[in-house]
Design a protein around this motif. Structure first.
Motif, PDB file in Angstrom:
ATOM      1  N   GLN A 213      38.788  34.971  32.265  1.00 18.57           N
ATOM      2  CA  GLN A 213      39.185  34.002  33.286  1.00 18.57           C
ATOM      3  C   GLN A 213      39.297  34.663  34.656  1.00 18.57           C
ATOM      4  O   GLN A 213      38.823  34.123  35.662  1.00 18.57           O
ATOM      5  N   LYS A 216      35.948  35.561  36.518  1.00 18.53           N
ATOM      6  CA  LYS A 216      35.142  34.471  37.079  1.00 18.53           C
ATOM      7  C   LYS A 216      35.226  34.395  38.592  1.00 18.53           C
ATOM      8  O   LYS A 216      34.306  33.894  39.249  1.00 18.53           O
ATOM      9  N   ASN A 217      36.292  34.906  39.151  1.00 17.30           N
ATOM     10  CA  ASN A 217      36.449  34.889  40.613  1.00 17.30           C
ATOM     11  C   ASN A 217      36.304  36.275  41.242  1.00 17.30           C
ATOM     12  O   ASN A 217      36.602  36.448  42.430  1.00 17.30           O
ATOM     13  N   ASN A 218      35.856  37.251  40.439  1.00 19.14           N
ATOM     14  CA  ASN A 218      35.770  38.632  40.946  1.00 19.14           C
ATOM     15  C   ASN A 218      34.519  39.338  40.392  1.00 19.14           C
ATOM     16  O   ASN A 218      34.613  40.408  39.797  1.00 19.14           O
TER      17      ASN A 218
END
Length: 235
Positions: A213, A216-218
């Motif tokens: 999780q 997903k943003n990194n």
């Protein structure tokens, strides 16, 4: 007296040799005149970095790759009757995720003494740095290329990690790393931990562990960077 078969490590990239290869190995290499190698050209360059005084023309090289037959490998070892021999992989330690294992297997059947030498192993270094289970782990090599087969395999490994507490490790061809990362994010549980270890021992070394999780943003840039992927899911 029969010679020995030395498993000689090399660097994982453009790292300075004396930073990752023990001095006793650097002193041993010039005494060996027969080498079984994955790539003759890169081995020549490596040996010259080890010792500029090595006369490459005095050495005998036997090339080993996935097309080399067991019969040819067996003949390579004939020279060990009177000489020590060395196996040198393209990178890291020979015999681990490497065709050198085929040579070692035959050497044992011929009662040849096999001597593993200390050097950098990207598999062990990534496992050490991951924070995952180091007592129960599996290296799965390359995962299937077709998307449906790969997705099925990733889900299987994710489930196995959860059910057995086993760290799952695998690699990908560097130019397909980003696709691998995309598939992991799509097919693993959000709670699964993923460690990405790239450019190990190089100045650009990158090692990080986060949940699927969080990844997903990194997303890191992994294109054409040698990398190992590890997943682990706690119960």
């Amino acid at each position: 007296m029969k010679g020995k078969l030395f498993l000689i490590p090399t660097t994982l990239g453009d790292t300075e040799i004396d930073q990752v290869i023990p001095n006793q190995i650097l002193q041993l290499i010039p005494d060996i005149k027969h080498f079984i190698v994955e790539n003759i050209r890169t081995t020549r360059r490596y040996l010259k970095k080890v010792n500029q005084d090595i006369n490459i023309d005095d050495l005998t090289f036997y090339e080993l790759n996935k097309r080399t037959s067991p019969k040819d490998i067996s003949t390579y070892l004939d020279a060990i009757t009177d000489n020590d021999m060395g196996i040198i992989s393209e990178a890291g330690c020979p015999g681990v995720a490497d065709p050198g294992a085929d040579v070692v297997k035959i050497a044992h059947t011929k009662n040849i003494e096999v001597v593993p030498l200390v050097g950098p192993s990207s598999l062990l270094l990534s496992l050490m740095a991951s924070g995952f289970n180091g007592q129960n782990f599996a290296f799965n090599g390359y995962l299937p290329i077709p998307s449906d087969e790969r997705s099925k395999k990733i889900k299987h490994l994710d489930h196995r990690s959860l059910s057995e507490g086993q760290t799952q490790m695998f690699i990908e061809t560097p130019f397909r790393n980003m696709k691998m990362l995309e598939d992991l994010l799509q097919n693993c549980s959000p709670a699964t931990k993923l460690c990405i270890a790239a450019d190990i021992t190089l100045e650009s070394e990158y090692i990080k562990t986060m949940s699927i999780q969080a990844w997903k943003n990194n997303l890191p840039e992994l294109h054409k960077r040698p990398a190992i992927f590890l997943i682990h899911r706690d119960k």
